[in-house]
Design an enzyme around this catalytic site. Structure first.
Site, PDB file in Angstrom:
ATOM      1  N   LYS A  53       0.794  -1.223   0.000  1.00 24.32           N
ATOM      2  CA  LYS A  53       0.000   0.000   0.000  1.00 24.32           C
ATOM      3  C   LYS A  53       0.834   1.285   0.000  1.00 24.32           C
ATOM      4  CE  LYS A  53      -4.393  -1.368   0.196  1.00 24.32           C
ATOM      5  NZ  LYS A  53      -5.434  -0.875  -0.721  1.00 24.32           N
ATOM      6  N   SER A 309       0.714 -10.174  -0.695  1.00 24.48           N
ATOM      7  CA  SER A 309       0.480  -8.731  -0.736  1.00 24.48           C
ATOM      8  C   SER A 309       0.642  -8.031   0.596  1.00 24.48           C
ATOM      9  CB  SER A 309      -0.905  -8.436  -1.314  1.00 24.48           C
ATOM     10  OG  SER A 309      -1.910  -9.122  -0.596  1.00 24.48           O
TER      11      SER A 309
END
Length: 408
Positions: A53, A309
């Site tokens: 992110k 992720s």
């Protein structure tokens, strides 16, 4: 409709030099054996803030004007986006306010505050946080940083795709988690745009994975438009998004080859596999790509890259998910066993389990209950076994010896 080109991704990569860490690509022998060809793990769980992110958040905030950054930024998130925005804003000299749900994991709250954000708790859900964040933006002039539905955010996340192509030039398939769609739509834009520039005729297949309990993309793709679904509780809370973004829906429709769903059992087994076999701590959402490989290996052509992720998982949740994964793999049993209420009966049962090679983790012995006859007792046991075949053998052997078992 805005879009994201490979040139946008290259420009985003220039912005991220010295900010985002080029994360390693490591081989997985167990997944390679499953697929019958090379499988590599892209370890964004080792990225700054523990997830991908920071890439999108930094690019978005860096491209604000000086006047916009002076007003500050605001975001809503249960964890990873919050940390990405907080760190990016701090690095760019910008004040940040993050709205997080009441009950968000304490390590994520502490990390977000540690990166310099002011953290507020408007309610129990991310939707409550989104409403509060947008209200804050309207009232103060702060810029709302969307977690996925903005071209700069998508371009930042897409830089992962360029790294993959450099690290594994012959990659055939890339698999990763999908929530709102910013990650995999961006990765697809980067991979397919760069591959076209390199003259790769065969192209690269991109597959997204959604938790079955929070899967908005399959019905949206079937309907031909972004469609809201009711999100059910899922351990993969990082990808529990009820509606795709308008931009990300368009990009996924054009560029992502398939979006598959994965069960809670597959997610927990994937997390366990990452920890045991790859030595990678991954959160449930971050393991969704591995879960997709476990459930849908037929759709994946090697060489394949699976995105890990994120790795921001609360230790208490980690212990629960690992136990769930062990149970799914047949290595953890919760059994209720009826036996005669007489001296030595429990010792005899435990002796039987020892002979069968079972590790008894916990025992609760109940002698008085309405469901039990006067001469009966019941034992609730948590057992560790060597796998599914061993578990079946243990259950069968105990039943052969006359024990009444109920599996929980």
């Amino acid at each position: 409709m805005s879009t994201v080109s490979v040139d946008d991704v290259r420009a985003a990569r220039d912005l991220l030099r010295g900010v985002a860490v080029p994360t390693p690509l490591i081989p997985s022998r167990v997944l390679s054996e499953l697929l019958g060809g090379p499988v590599l793990l892209k370890c964004e769980n080792l990225q700054r803030t523990g997830s991908f992110k920071i890439r999108g958040a930094y690019v978005r905030i860096a491209r604000l004007s000086d006047a916009e950054r002076a007003r500050g930024v605001v975001a809503a998130s249960a964890g990873n986006h919050a940390q990405g925005v907080a760190l990016a804003a701090s690095m760019l000299g910008c004040a940040s306010t993050v709205f997080m749900p009441v009950g968000a994991p304490l390590p994520k709250i502490a990390a977000t505050k540690g990166y310099g954000a002011r953290v507020l708790f408007p309610g129990p859900t991310v939707d409550d946080c989104l409403v509060a964040a947008r209200r804050h933006a309207d009232e103060t002039g702060a810029v709302f940083i969307h977690p996925f539905d903005h071209p700069d955010v998508v371009a930042g996340q897409a830089t992962i795709g360029l790294e993959i192509l450099e690290q594994c030039p012959d990659v055939a398939t890339v698999v990763g988690a999908v929530g709102g769609g910013g990650l995999m739509s961006g990765v697809a834009a980067a991979l397919k745009g760069a591959a076209k520039d390199l003259g790769r005729d065969a192209g690269i297949k991109v597959i997204g994975a959604q938790a079955k309990r929070a899967a908005a993309f399959p019905p949206s793709l079937a309907a031909g438009r972004p469609t809201r679904v009711e999100v059910q509780p899922t351990m993969a809370d990082g990808i529990a998004v009820g509606r795709p973004g308008d931009l990300t829906y368009a990009l996924v429709t054009d560029l992502v080859d398939a979006v598959v769903t994965v069960t809670e059992e597959s997610i927990s087994q994937a997390l366990l596999l990452c920890l045991e076999r790859a030595k990678q701590v991954v959160e449930p959402a971050g393991a969704a790509g591995v879960a997709a490989l476990l459930e849908h290996s037929y759709a994946v052509k090697p060489p394949a890259v699976v995105l890990l992720s994120g790795g921001n998982i609360d230790p208490l949740l980690l212990s629960k998910v690992l136990r769930h994964g062990l149970a799914g793999a047949g290595r953890y049993l919760v059994v209720r066993c009826r036996l005669k209420d007489r001296p030595g009966a429990l010792v005899t049962l435990l002796g039987e389990l020892a002979e069968l090679g079972v590790n008894v983790l916990d025992v609760m012995h109940e002698r008085v209950a309405a469901r039990l006859h006067v001469e009966e007792a019941e034992v609730l046991m948590h057992l560790e076994t060597r796998g599914a075949d061993h578990s079946e053998d243990v259950i069968g052997r105990l039943r052969e010896k006359g024990y009444t078992l109920t599996l929980s």
